[in-house]
Design a protein around this motif. Sequence first.
Motif, PDB file in Angstrom:
ATOM      1  N   ARG A  15      55.863  21.310  28.395  1.00 22.07           N
ATOM      2  CA  ARG A  15      54.490  21.317  27.900  1.00 22.07           C
ATOM      3  C   ARG A  15      54.016  19.904  27.585  1.00 22.07           C
ATOM      4  O   ARG A  15      52.857  19.554  27.827  1.00 22.07           O
ATOM      5  CB  ARG A  15      54.387  22.215  26.668  1.00 22.07           C
ATOM      6  N   ALA A  16      54.885  19.062  27.048  1.00 22.62           N
ATOM      7  CA  ALA A  16      54.496  17.671  26.781  1.00 22.62           C
ATOM      8  C   ALA A  16      54.052  16.977  28.068  1.00 22.62           C
ATOM      9  O   ALA A  16      53.106  16.173  28.063  1.00 22.62           O
ATOM     10  CB  ALA A  16      55.654  16.911  26.141  1.00 22.62           C
ATOM     11  N   GLU A  17      54.713  17.288  29.181  1.00 20.85           N
ATOM     12  CA  GLU A  17      54.347  16.667  30.452  1.00 20.85           C
ATOM     13  C   GLU A  17      52.946  17.069  30.895  1.00 20.85           C
ATOM     14  O   GLU A  17      52.241  16.278  31.522  1.00 20.85           O
ATOM     15  CB  GLU A  17      55.378  17.028  31.521  1.00 20.85           C
ATOM     16  N   PHE A  18      52.518  18.292  30.576  1.00 22.03           N
ATOM     17  CA  PHE A  18      51.139  18.689  30.860  1.00 22.03           C
ATOM     18  C   PHE A  18      50.165  17.728  30.186  1.00 22.03           C
ATOM     19  O   PHE A  18      49.225  17.220  30.807  1.00 22.03           O
ATOM     20  CB  PHE A  18      50.878  20.112  30.351  1.00 22.03           C
ATOM     21  N   PHE A  19      50.361  17.508  28.891  1.00 22.07           N
ATOM     22  CA  PHE A  19      49.457  16.641  28.140  1.00 22.07           C
ATOM     23  C   PHE A  19      49.501  15.203  28.638  1.00 22.07           C
ATOM     24  O   PHE A  19      48.463  14.546  28.775  1.00 22.07           O
ATOM     25  CB  PHE A  19      49.797  16.694  26.650  1.00 22.07           C
ATOM     26  N   LEU A  20      50.694  14.699  28.924  1.00 25.75           N
ATOM     27  CA  LEU A  20      50.816  13.327  29.392  1.00 25.75           C
ATOM     28  C   LEU A  20      50.160  13.139  30.756  1.00 25.75           C
ATOM     29  O   LEU A  20      49.459  12.145  30.991  1.00 25.75           O
ATOM     30  CB  LEU A  20      52.296  12.938  29.449  1.00 25.75           C
ATOM     31  N   ALA A  42      64.237   9.035  25.653  1.00 21.24           N
ATOM     32  CA  ALA A  42      63.257   7.973  25.389  1.00 21.24           C
ATOM     33  C   ALA A  42      63.196   6.982  26.547  1.00 21.24           C
ATOM     34  O   ALA A  42      62.119   6.569  26.981  1.00 21.24           O
ATOM     35  CB  ALA A  42      63.607   7.257  24.085  1.00 21.24           C
ATOM     36  N   THR A  43      64.358   6.620  27.053  1.00 17.13           N
ATOM     37  CA  THR A  43      64.407   5.690  28.184  1.00 17.13           C
ATOM     38  C   THR A  43      63.735   6.281  29.411  1.00 17.13           C
ATOM     39  O   THR A  43      62.957   5.615  30.106  1.00 17.13           O
ATOM     40  CB  THR A  43      65.872   5.333  28.508  1.00 17.13           C
ATOM     41  N   ALA A  44      64.009   7.562  29.667  1.00 12.82           N
ATOM     42  CA  ALA A  44      63.397   8.233  30.819  1.00 12.82           C
ATOM     43  C   ALA A  44      61.891   8.343  30.659  1.00 12.82           C
ATOM     44  O   ALA A  44      61.136   8.179  31.627  1.00 12.82           O
ATOM     45  CB  ALA A  44      64.025   9.606  31.005  1.00 12.82           C
ATOM     46  N   ALA A  45      61.425   8.614  29.443  1.00 15.18           N
ATOM     47  CA  ALA A  45      59.990   8.745  29.204  1.00 15.18           C
ATOM     48  C   ALA A  45      59.264   7.430  29.430  1.00 15.18           C
ATOM     49  O   ALA A  45      58.186   7.386  30.032  1.00 15.18           O
ATOM     50  CB  ALA A  45      59.748   9.250  27.781  1.00 15.18           C
ATOM     51  N   THR A  46      59.843   6.336  28.965  1.00 15.54           N
ATOM     52  CA  THR A  46      59.228   5.027  29.181  1.00 15.54           C
ATOM     53  C   THR A  46      59.164   4.690  30.666  1.00 15.54           C
ATOM     54  O   THR A  46      58.145   4.189  31.168  1.00 15.54           O
ATOM     55  CB  THR A  46      60.009   3.940  28.433  1.00 15.54           C
ATOM     56  N   ARG A  48      59.035   6.764  33.145  1.00 13.12           N
ATOM     57  CA  ARG A  48      58.116   7.632  33.877  1.00 13.12           C
ATOM     58  C   ARG A  48      56.655   7.374  33.522  1.00 13.12           C
ATOM     59  O   ARG A  48      55.788   7.363  34.406  1.00 13.12           O
ATOM     60  CB  ARG A  48      58.448   9.097  33.591  1.00 13.12           C
ATOM     61  N   TRP A  49      56.365   7.171  32.226  1.00 13.79           N
ATOM     62  CA  TRP A  49      54.974   7.105  31.789  1.00 13.79           C
ATOM     63  C   TRP A  49      54.489   5.693  31.478  1.00 13.79           C
ATOM     64  O   TRP A  49      53.306   5.474  31.243  1.00 13.79           O
ATOM     65  CB  TRP A  49      54.773   8.014  30.564  1.00 13.79           C
TER      66      TRP A  49
END
Length: 360
Positions: A15-20, A42-46, A48-49
């Motif tokens: 669901r977080a990916e929808f918002f991002l 956290a590393t993966a999120a940085t 990717r986004w």
Amino acid sequence: MSGPVTLGVVGTGWRAEFFLRIAAALPDLRTVGIAARRPDAATAATARWGVPAHLSPAALVRHERPALVVVCVGKSENAAVVEDLALSGVKVLCETPPAPDLHGLRALWSAVGATRGVQVAEQYLMMPGHAARRELVRRGTIGEPTSVQVSSTHDYHAVAMMRGFLGVGTGPTEVRGVRFTAPLVDPLNRAGWTDDPRPRPAGTTLATVDFGDGRSGLYDFTDNQWHNRLRLRRVVVRGSAGELADDTVVRLAAPRTVLHSSISRSQLGQDLNLDGHDTEHLSFDGQVLWRNPFLGQRWMDEEIAIATVLRDSARWAVGDGPGPYSLAEACQDQLVALAVDEAVRTGRPVRTGTEAWAAR
């Protein structure tokens, strides 16, 4: 607004990916940071986004100072994260439900209700079809709405739809419920096709909700009905001068004159239309009920609804408009949904009273 509203997101799941993803497409929003539970996430999120990721919501707020924080964590953790953020003065948009049980709802409201700093991502009534149906009801086409049948989604979402179509507030209700089990093939789930043709036991919950003053709701949900295409979705709104069933409407238009009409979707990109695959608007008898505010994004209905919630929450966070769905409304939805569960479990009617959030 003088510039894009800054956004933080707590969570890195589905669901977080929808918002991002949606925020990245909206020019009035700018994601400035993410909070993840683990260093690897956290590393993966940085990566990717392309924004900083922190290991706690507090660190996200302290370092990035977002105007709005979207909380996308499990329902058992949701209330604690929302409470900490709201009490720190941050505007919050939290996922549904705001708390998993009645004690949690009451505690969360007691802690943060007075801040008026929390909105909830209840998106169903903002989906194009439901938004058009709600507008049709609001215009009085079927007279005064008296009952709603929802066989589409579950729990608090279904309750939100009932209350929204009926226009009922946060007063007492009486709930009755039963559950049946029958064989059903389940060809699809969130992960995709199961390729399993065998029928398996599936539960169906049926419940009635008496909202008072002659207004009622019928809840009908089968396990995995969100994804299982072998179960049709049905929304029926009955009124004093007609009813709508999905996209079909019957009403008394004049003495001795009963008319049948349909809600029509203008869908671009079909046949020789070369404007791209997109939903343009929904109309009824030549009048537009709903227009796509994100025309050109080529979004599915769910994405349009989430984008609407996110856009309106961002405007609310900076004082540029009302919030899309208040914590009080979401607490009431969950209260009634919990009563449905209790009625099914005990086999007895369950009455909900007037809670503290009813005054807001």
